[in-house]
Design an enzyme around this catalytic site. Sequence first.
Site, PDB file in Angstrom:
ATOM      1  N   SER A 137      -9.797   1.984   2.745  1.00 21.05           N
ATOM      2  CA  SER A 137      -8.900   2.706   1.877  1.00 21.05           C
ATOM      3  C   SER A 137      -7.860   1.832   1.177  1.00 21.05           C
ATOM      4  O   SER A 137      -7.236   2.281   0.219  1.00 21.05           O
ATOM      5  CB  SER A 137      -8.170   3.774   2.683  1.00 21.05           C
ATOM      6  N   LYS A 194       0.845  -1.203   0.000  1.00 25.81           N
ATOM      7  CA  LYS A 194       0.000   0.000   0.000  1.00 25.81           C
ATOM      8  C   LYS A 194       0.877   1.248   0.000  1.00 25.81           C
ATOM      9  O   LYS A 194       1.915   1.272   0.662  1.00 25.81           O
ATOM     10  CB  LYS A 194      -0.920  -0.023   1.232  1.00 25.81           C
ATOM     11  N   SER A 207     -10.007  -0.410   6.977  1.00 26.67           N
ATOM     12  CA  SER A 207      -9.455  -0.287   5.630  1.00 26.67           C
ATOM     13  C   SER A 207      -8.741  -1.510   5.059  1.00 26.67           C
ATOM     14  O   SER A 207      -8.360  -1.484   3.888  1.00 26.67           O
ATOM     15  CB  SER A 207      -8.509   0.900   5.551  1.00 26.67           C
TER      16      SER A 207
HETATM   17  N1  GLN Z   1     -13.123   4.459   6.062  1.00 25.01           N
HETATM   18  C1  GLN Z   1     -12.492   4.847   7.275  1.00 25.01           C
HETATM   19  C2  GLN Z   1     -12.039   6.280   7.191  1.00 25.01           C
HETATM   20  O1  GLN Z   1     -12.324   6.879   6.211  1.00 25.01           O
HETATM   21  C3  GLN Z   1     -11.371   3.923   7.556  1.00 25.01           C
HETATM   22  C4  GLN Z   1     -10.080   4.292   6.975  1.00 25.01           C
HETATM   23  C5  GLN Z   1      -8.952   3.367   7.341  1.00 25.01           C
HETATM   24  O2  GLN Z   1      -9.123   2.335   7.991  1.00 25.01           O
HETATM   25  N2  GLN Z   1      -7.746   3.756   6.956  1.00 25.01           N
HETATM   26  O3  GLN Z   1     -11.457   6.815   8.058  1.00 25.01           O
END
Ligand code: GLN
Length: 446
Positions: free
Chosen positions: A127, A52, A151
């Site tokens: 994400s 990532k 995410s």
């Molecule tokens: N969707 C969540 C956010 O927008 C989780 C993001 C994540 O786990 N990096 O914060």
Amino acid sequence: QSYKRIAEVEDKVKAFVTLDEEKARTYASQLDEALGTDRSFGTLFGMPIGVKDNIVTKNLRTTCSSKILENFDPIYDATVVQKLQQAEAVTIGKLNMDEFAMGSSTENSGLQVTRNPWNLDHVPGGSSGGSAAAVAAGEVPFSLGSDTGGSIRQPAAYCGVVGLKPTYGRVSRFGLVAFASSLDQIGPITRNVADNAYLLQSISGLDPMDSTSANVDVPDFSSKLEAGVKGLKIAVPKEYLAEGVDPEVKQSVLDALKVLEKEGAVWEEVSLPHSKYALATYYLISSSEASANLSRFDGVRYGYRTEDAENLIEMYKKTRAEGFGDEVKRRIMLGTFALSSGYYDAYYKKAQQVRTLIKQDFEKIFEDYDVIVGPTTPTPSFKIGENTKDPMTMYANDILTIPVNLAGVPGISVPCGFKDGLPLGLQIIGKHFDEVTVYRVASAYE
Ligand code: GLN
């Protein structure tokens, strides 16, 4: 083989932000030369892996899918990347994500839109959308994601692959670009449970460079994959099958529980009474931490700097206005507000107190049960563009994954059926540092 597959599908899926073909091939042929000799081989010898793009890689562009870091070449490797090298894995490139890991669909990427390999009109989740899509499309067998509020697990569910968020502290965060430091955790995304346990093995452990990495033994995560679930006690929170969860998602979880029951586990309904506050708590805490963490992107130390500024303050302002996308700005403003004097006690402090209650909900259940099981997400993947105008609906996607981050416990998503051709995920949550049992249940179900 990875590059062959990438050539076939990458222009449709768009999982990778950066490919490092030349260096990867050179390294792979060096490894080839070692074949047939009697030296000992790394545990991931020659395995292609995607990382990532918020995990720093030395001399390999690391963007966090943000314009502000579009041309940022780190001068060191994250601890997990060093560990992959020790294991002799071949890092072949960097994977797309929501900008600074803020989002649930990878549509917030400042660089490109990644598509769900099962249906190109749908989002891969986020994400870590690039990390999940690359594995689902067969471009790489392994990838690393990060999970602050779902995410890893949510995109794994949407893409029909296996994704684990380890216990907070299990894996070093050194070299992970910080979003919300008390929640962030790096974890493996793979096609099956056995691979996942194997990859976690090579990235886990205490790291002097990360004071929040835990000084606990790293067990053999694969040791109980074949042990079955006979006699294990499963808790199913009623909040996880309540209104808002798609009936077919609910049914897929009940079907999965039947399978586990047949294998000898028992399950009972329980309650996580404070989980209804998890979303609000999470957005206050994560945005507060993000507002502090992202202050380092000021046009001086890293990446992008605006072209025309009359003075220092204007340079800061313009750099950040031009470099950050809308969602990142939204979080910085929310976090700055929550931390400001006069509001701190009402918002940030209260959120920390509720966080403790949420953690206690989990601890109480784990006094009597081995794991908690439920869906990973309330629905399957949605269409690209469907939720971009409505941040609240987008946030609601993480309602089942976020409590796990607030509590710091490990959670995995494994595929458990389809709706309209789109994969669904089963979430299995374990006690602190008990990934072994999480994998054991996941493997019995798989
Ligand atoms: N969707 C969540 C956010 O927008 C989780 C993001 C994540 O786990 N990096 O914060």
